[in-house]
Write a protein that holds these residues in place. Structure first.
Motif, short mmCIF file in Angstrom:
data_model
loop_
_atom_site.label_atom_id
_atom_site.label_comp_id
_atom_site.label_asym_id
_atom_site.label_seq_id
_atom_site.Cartn_x
_atom_site.Cartn_y
_atom_site.Cartn_z
N LEU A 1 0.85 -1.18 0.00
CA LEU A 1 0.00 0.00 0.00
C LEU A 1 0.89 1.23 0.00
N ILE A 2 0.57 2.21 -0.83
CA ILE A 2 1.38 3.42 -0.93
C ILE A 2 0.49 4.63 -0.67
N ALA A 3 0.94 5.50 0.23
CA ALA A 3 0.19 6.69 0.56
C ALA A 3 1.10 7.91 0.45
N GLY A 4 0.51 9.01 0.03
CA GLY A 4 1.24 10.25 -0.09
C GLY A 4 0.45 11.22 -0.92
N VAL B 1 0.25 -3.72 -5.94
CA VAL B 1 0.61 -2.41 -5.42
C VAL B 1 -0.60 -1.50 -5.55
N THR B 2 -1.06 -0.95 -4.43
CA THR B 2 -2.26 -0.13 -4.41
C THR B 2 -1.95 1.22 -3.79
N GLU C 1 -6.95 6.31 4.72
CA GLU C 1 -7.49 5.19 5.50
C GLU C 1 -6.97 3.88 4.93
N LEU C 2 -6.60 2.96 5.80
CA LEU C 2 -6.22 1.62 5.36
C LEU C 2 -7.47 0.85 4.94
N PRO C 3 -7.37 0.00 3.93
CA PRO C 3 -8.51 -0.86 3.61
C PRO C 3 -8.77 -1.83 4.75
N ASP D 1 0.97 -7.24 5.33
CA ASP D 1 1.01 -6.21 4.29
C ASP D 1 2.05 -5.15 4.64
N LEU D 2 2.46 -4.42 3.61
CA LEU D 2 3.50 -3.40 3.75
C LEU D 2 2.94 -2.05 3.35
N LEU D 3 3.05 -1.07 4.24
CA LEU D 3 2.62 0.30 3.95
C LEU D 3 3.83 1.16 3.67
N LEU D 4 3.84 1.79 2.50
CA LEU D 4 4.89 2.72 2.13
C LEU D 4 4.30 4.13 2.11
N ILE D 5 4.96 5.05 2.77
CA ILE D 5 4.53 6.45 2.79
C ILE D 5 5.60 7.27 2.08
#
Length: 375
Positions: free
Chosen positions: A57-60, A82-83, A100-102, A109-113
């Motif tokens: 998961l990628i957020a930014g 990759v979402t 928000e996380l699903p 799972d891996l969260l990338l910021i």
């Protein structure tokens, strides 16, 4: 209108470049080296993952995170989906955005910021939420910011973003050349350790070397007639770019080019991948945007009246899948409708190198078009 005389004036370009866009493009190779060093100093090279994450998961905020997710998803293939987590909010301001996380996200799972700002409260809250869910969190952002404290405080891995002094002089454009490589490089090194893609230290060094060579070919001191980026910028003046891509790596490069054109120079563009692009855009090329549909009015005031907008195809190619190519059909379709075509194809090399070359040349072209455009 495009001031073509400005393209061959390094001093004029430097004066017009108040946001440091040309410097960012020219220093992309150095930014990759600095970002790779930050990743190594953080300990990414020493990581021993238990296995591949189920999902990434990628957020930014903005185009930088969108393009980082697009590039990583393309390079990783089907290894792990990759979402990008799209933000919500009432305005595109750091304090207004929320992520928000699903519901299914968890410990596998891996969260990338990835953010060039680092002050977004929403990203700090997302890191806290991921910690409660058991997600592994890795962030790339400017050092000594609220996000750095939040990620480190929740047992995540924080990598300082490779910045330059001029980054703070003006608000950073999300499509600025230096921003992409500063955010992307540490994440490439991380996903190399997880086995999702191949980006060892020597491959990143080759990317930096390729970016340096493109900067030498496309820099402001190189005349337009031998500068592929200035040539492309001049060709796109008063045109609607129709960006067609062929080959896996060319896809994200074309989408980034369209986003950079819109953000930096205010030039709208449409983008699609071959061969589907031929069907998707055939009606567009047969309509009023074709060069032959509305020939230039001989009596038009060349000073006060802008020329009619016509399409121009930009074909970005990089190793078509299975050696099958739709490029001849693309050229035939464009020329059948009197639509000029520009082509870019990188020199041979690894997947990361050729991708970097396509991104670098189109980045320079978008910057030149932005600086030399007159309203």
């Amino acid at each position: 209108m495009l001031d073509e005389s400005l393209l061959d004036s390094p001093e004029g370009l430097a004066e017009a470049d108040r946001r440091g866009l040309l410097r960012g493009a020219a220093e992309a190779g150095a930014r990759v080296r600095t970002a790779a060093r930050h990743a190594a100093e953080t300990g990414i090279q020493d990581l021993q993952p238990d296995g591949r994450p189920r999902a990434i998961l990628i957020a930014g905020p903005g185009a930088a995170a969108t393009q980082t997710a697009d590039l990583l998803g393309t390079l990783a293939g089907s290894g792990s989906p990759v979402t990008r987590l799209a933000p919500t909010g009432v305005a595109p301001a750091a304090g207004a955005l929320r992520w928000e996380l699903p519901g299914w996200a968890g410990s596998v799972d891996l969260l990338l910021i990835a953010t060039p700002d680092g002050t977004e409260p929403g990203l700090s809250l997302l890191a806290e939420q991921a910690y409660r869910r058991g997600c592994t969190v890795v962030a790339v952002a400017p050092a000594r910011g609220p996000l750095a404290d939040s990620v480190s405080g929740h047992h995540g891995l924080f990598v300082p973003m490779a910045t330059a002094p001029y980054d703070q002089e003006e608000p950073l454009a999300a499509s600025a050349p230096g921003v992409l490589w500063a955010l992307l490089t540490p994440l490439l090194a991380l996903l190399d350790r997880t086995g999702l893609l191949t980006a060892p230290q020597d491959a990143l060094e080759k990317v930096a070397d390729r970016l340096d060579r493109i900067a030498e070919r496309c820099g402001p001191a190189i005349a337009a007639y031998s500068n592929p980026a200035k040539t492309l910028a001049a060709e796109l003046a008063d045109a609607l770019p129709i960006v067609w891509t062929e080959g896996t790596s060319a896809g994200p490069a074309g989408r980034r080019f369209a986003a950079a054109l819109a953000e930096l120079s205010g030039t709208p563009a449409v983008v699609a991948e071959l061969p589907e692009a031929l069907a998707a855009h055939s009606a567009l090329l047969a309509g009023p945007l074709a060069a032959g549909a509305d020939p230039d009015d001989f009596f038009r005031d060349r000073v006060e009246e802008p020329p009619a907008l016509h399409a121009r195809v930009v074909l970005l190619r990089d190793r078509p899948i299975g050696s099958l190519t739709a490029a001849p059909a693309a050229r035939e379709l464009a020329l059948t409708h009197d639509t000029p075509i520009s082509e870019l194809e990188p020199e041979p090399g690894g997947e990361l190198e050729t991708l970097a070359e396509l991104i670098a040349i189109t980045d320079f072209a978008a910057v030149y078009l932005a600086l030399a455009s007159r309203t």
